[in-house]
Design an enzyme around this catalytic site. Structure first.
Site, PDB file in Angstrom:
ATOM      1  N   ALA A  32      19.709 -36.636   1.640  1.00  0.00           N
ATOM      2  CA  ALA A  32      18.886 -37.552   1.082  1.00  0.00           C
ATOM      3  C   ALA A  32      19.035 -37.738  -0.143  1.00  0.00           C
ATOM      4  CB  ALA A  32      17.255 -36.977   1.475  1.00  0.00           C
ATOM      5  N   LYS A  85      27.425 -36.482   8.910  1.00  0.00           N
ATOM      6  CA  LYS A  85      27.276 -36.206   7.464  1.00  0.00           C
ATOM      7  C   LYS A  85      28.702 -35.230   6.994  1.00  0.00           C
ATOM      8  CE  LYS A  85      22.249 -36.040   7.445  1.00  0.00           C
ATOM      9  NZ  LYS A  85      21.081 -35.189   7.653  1.00  0.00           N
ATOM     10  N   GLY A 132      12.986 -36.899   4.286  1.00  0.00           N
ATOM     11  CA  GLY A 132      11.627 -37.386   3.757  1.00  0.00           C
ATOM     12  C   GLY A 132      11.960 -38.627   3.234  1.00  0.00           C
TER      13      GLY A 132
END
Ligand code: ADP
Ligand code: ASP
Ligand code: MG
Length: 816
Positions: A612, A683, A797
């Protein structure tokens, strides 16, 4: 004695005429006031004559409107007691003009002579009206003293006769002499002529020069000369001082403020020209004089260029052929032929090899230029020495102007670098040895973008504009909009960056607006006025807007949107992706996108693809760019899996923990995407590539935490089956707890070998304490070997991800 000229907009309304009256009456020395026709009237007179000469009687309608407009101004500004007499005179003049139009309708032939007679009425009407508005005004007729003769088919001023007549006429200058601008008469036969469109400025300058006036003031509807045309560049600002040369260069190249020939008579007699605003008489305007201003510019910095101007109807004609090299007289013949045919050339460029000469003309004479040159060079063409001559039409010419460019290295570099970064190619360019003007030709469609980029690059020291297109307005996109809204003012004030949202889209609708959308209302507006969205539609809209300094922000998870990046980068639009698809797609595509961005000097950023908002990719890039070598990466990159492992307890079995991860929105709605390790594989591939490895997703060795057969079938079947694993996981947890160990899902790259899978870590391992859904990465490099670099924090988030996207955007703003 001063000469003042008021343009069409300055006499176009009651308010402006009253302003003219105040300005003139406040002057306590004799003045000559030159006036233009009411705004738009000259165009109307011309259009009506074309209509009448074609038998189109609708001109009569226009005529009535024109009469009405003048009469309405007349009755509002002329004092009642003076109206009767003047009304009679004006009505007589209208009737004269009406008769000429009737003649045209009958004869159906519009000669230059008739056309010139007709357009002269615009100036005559306004002069009549003003004569009764301005106190002590005396009327003059410029046809009596501005004399023209013909040169190459054009009316040009006969200065000898004109100067003589002006001096005679104004031997005694009354307090206010009122003179119609633009119109003149032929020295040969007395026919009415004019000085060309916009020519009232010239009338004023000719009179000022002939009478050695102390000042020439050009009153118009803007505060003065601006750094660029304010209608195109909203950030253009006033230039306080210009030299005669700079002013001449600027207006020659389309800065419509002053008619170009105006500068010379004033310059010749060293009469300063002030450009002022009738609607803002208090402003100091622009002073044009023979002084070169060294230190003008925003923030007191030296302004290297003074202004930018452009001409949008440009054609380039090229005469080329190997037979031209070293032959004397080719250019002579080109320009003689053009002159004989009354064709004006405004830019010339010749390669030093002499095998081509390119010049720029207005679109409407391009065909004629090609024809006469093909005729002139017919013998050479037939022998193959010169190729057929052709014109490339619908181009635009831009000039940057400033005396301070002289012997200042790097201006051309900065100019062409700016254009290059904006993805605009230069078709031809010219710079004279005087070094006060660099002109170049580009495709017309790039004009606005080019003007904006150059203006931004040379003038806007105040702030840098970044134009944003946001696709995807779910949780991340929505948070991003909020964050930009809160930060916008501060960024502008402290960092000089202005973020301008020019488009938003989601899967349903899209809304694009060049001037910028209001961040508080853009989503509502999208729902109200958005048009149907599709990836192709988004691309087409963005490309057609052709905006400079723009960034495409992808907050979707869409494969189709990721497929747009290549085209966007090729249009010099930077890409910031929260979407992982492109960076983890086949290596060839990833490398192509990175290479395209690099070559074009723009950015393709995807920091939020991993961890993130954590600064992982940037940190790795910094290490590599500063000469380090990354040989090992170990990381916990799945917030979801970490949450699940941290949540499983004696009371919460695996199946419940998975359910909780979905409810807390850590996991995808289909948690199998997380449990299968797919997300972590992507990732890891991105990280490994950024560390310099050529890897594909299929190269990653994977051990699953859940047997493969749990992933087959529907989601319902998965939820039904998964409790079967609860016991086994609880057993494992108990055993690990007794050994003071924990389970982590780890991704690693060790000298190019990538793998993902569960790992048992002891209490001294950095991964042991990893709360909630946090991520952690250990980077081992040549410099960080015994103690790897560790980055740790929230790995999921919407707010932290949006912040990461925002950081990528800011980093683009900082490249100049
Ligand atoms: P007038 O009717 O007073 O003669 P013009 O329309 O001929 O006025 O010229 C003024 C207009 O020139 C302005 O309204 C502005 O739109 C345009 N313009 C083009 N380039 C520039 C520039 N660099 N600075 C100021 N104005 C410009
Ligand atoms: N009225 C003329 C024109 O529109 C002259 C001028 O405005 O200066 O071209
Ligand atoms: Mg004008």
């Amino acid at each position: 004695m001063k000469v003042l000229k008021f343009g069409g907009t300055s006499v176009g309304s009651v308010k402006s005429i009253l302003s003219v009256k105040n300005i003139v009456e406040a002057i306590d020395e004799p003045v000559i006031v030159v006036v233009s026709a009411l705004d738009g009237i000259t165009d109307l007179l011309i259009n009506m004559s074309i209509k009448a000469s074609k038998g189109d009687e609708s001109y009569k309608n226009d005529f009535s409107k024109m009469v009405e407009r003048h009469l309405s101004v007349f009755s509002d500004v002329v004092p009642k007691e003076k109206q009767a007499l003047l009304r009679k005179k004006i009505m007589e003049t209208f009737s004269e003009l009406s008769n000429i139009y009737r003649g045209l309708l009958l004869i159906r032939d519009l000669s230059d002579k008739t056309s010139d007679t007709i357009v002269s009425y615009g100036e005559l009407f306004i002069e009549l009206i003003l004569s009764k508005v301005i106190k002590k005004a005396k009327l003059y007729d410029s046809r009596q003293f501005i004399k023209t003769h013909k040169q190459f088919n054009k009316h040009v001023v006969d200065f000898q006769k004109t100067n003589e007549l002006i001096q005679q006429t104004f031997e005694q200058v009354p307090p206010v002499a009122l003179v119609p601008g633009f119109i003149s008469s032929s020295i040969d036969n007395g026919d009415i002529t004019n000085l060309g469109r916009g020519g009232s400025d010239y009338t004023a300058s000719i009179i000022a020069a002939a009478l050695d006036a102390s000042m020439l003031e050009i009153w118009t509807d803007v505060d003065g000369f601006m750094t660029a045309d304010p209608r195109v560049i909203s950030a253009a600002y006033l230039i306080k001082r210009l030299s005669f040369t700079e002013a001449m260069e600027l207006c020659n190249f389309g800065a419509k403020v002053i008619y170009p020939p105006t500068i010379y008579p004033a310059f010749h007699k060293n009469i300063p020209i002030r450009v002022c605003n009738t609607f803002n008489p208090g402003s100091s305007g622009t002073l044009i004089s023979n002084e070169i201003e060294k230190t003008e510019g925003k923030n007191g910095k030296k302004a290297i260029i003074k202004g930018i101007s452009s001409i949008n109807d440009t054609s380039l004609v090229t005469v080329q052929g190997l037979g031209m090299v070293g032959v004397i007289g080719v250019n002579y013949r080109i320009f003689r032929t053009l002159a004989e045919n009354g064709i004006s050339v405004f830019m010339v460029s010749q390669a030093s090899s002499e095998n081509n000469t390119t010049f720029a003309v207005k679109n409407n004479v391009a065909d004629l230029a090609v024809k006469v040159l093909n005729d002139e060079f017919a013998p050479e063409r037939s022998r193959g020495e010169i190729d057929d001559i052709v014109a490339e039409k619908n181009l635009a010419t831009i000039a940057i102007v400033g005396e301070n460019m002289k012997r200042t290295p790097g201006i051309a570099g900065k100019l062409f670098g700016t254009l290059g970064r904006a993805g605009i190619s230069v078709i031809a360019c010219a710079q004279g040895a005087s070094e006060t003007n660099i002109s170049f030709v580009i495709k017309l469609e790039y004009l606005r973008k080019a003007l904006n980029s150059i203006h931004d690059s040379f003038f806007l020291s105040e702030y840098k504009m970044l134009n944003l297109f946001l696709v995807g307005i779910g949780t991340v996109g929505g948070h991003l909009l909020d964050q930009i809204k809160h930060q916008q003012k501060k960024l502008m004030k402290q960092n000089g960056v202005k973020l301008n949202l020019v488009g938003i889209a989601d899967i349903e609708e899209m809304l694009m607006r060049r001037e910028g959308l209001d961040l508080s209302t853009c989503i509502k507006e999208l729902r109200k006025c958005g048009i149907k969205s599709s990836p192709e539609g988004i691309k087409a809209e963005i490309l057609s807007m052709n905006i400079f300094n723009s960034v495409f922000i992808d907050c979707t998870a869409s494969e189709e949107i990721a497929a747009l990046y290549e085209s966007l980068l090729n249009m010099n639009i930077s890409v910031v992706a929260a979407n992982k698809i492109a960076a983890s797609s086949p290596y060839k595509n990833y490398a192509l996108l990175k290479e395209t961005a690099r070559k074009r000097g723009i950015k393709f950023l995807f920091e939020t693809n991993v961890g993130a908002g954590l600064p992982i990719i940037n940190t790795m890039n910094d290490l590599i760019n500063s000469g380090d070598h990354i040989f090992k990466l170990e990381a916990v990159l799945s917030g979801t899996l970490n949450f699940i492992f941290n949540t499983i307890s004696a009371d919460i079995p695996l199946s419940k923990a998975i359910q909780m991860a979905v409810e807390a929105k850590y996991a995808e709605p289909d948690p199998r995407i997380d449990l299968s390790g797919m997300d972590v594989i992507r990732k890891l591939v991105i990280l490994a590539r950024e560390a310099g490895c050529v890897v594909e997703q299929s190269d990653v060795k994977t051990s699953l935490i859940i047997p493969a057969d749990y992933f087959a079938g529907t989601l319902e079947e998965f939820w039904a089956k998964i409790p079967a694993l609860d016991e086994e996981f609880e057993e494992k947890r108990k055993k690990l707890t007794s050994q003071e160990k924990r389970l982590r899902f780890v991704a690693s790259m060790n000298n190019g070998v990538c793998q993902v899978g569960p790992m048992e870590v002891g209490s001294r391992h950095p991964f042991y304490e990893l709360e909630g859904s946090n991520n952690i990465i250990m980077i081992s490099t040549e410099r960080y070997h015994d103690y790897p670099m560790i980055i740790k924090g929230y790995g999921a988030g919407a707010d932290v991800t949006a912040a990461g996207v925002f950081a990528d955007i800011i980093s683009i703003a900082n490249i100049r």
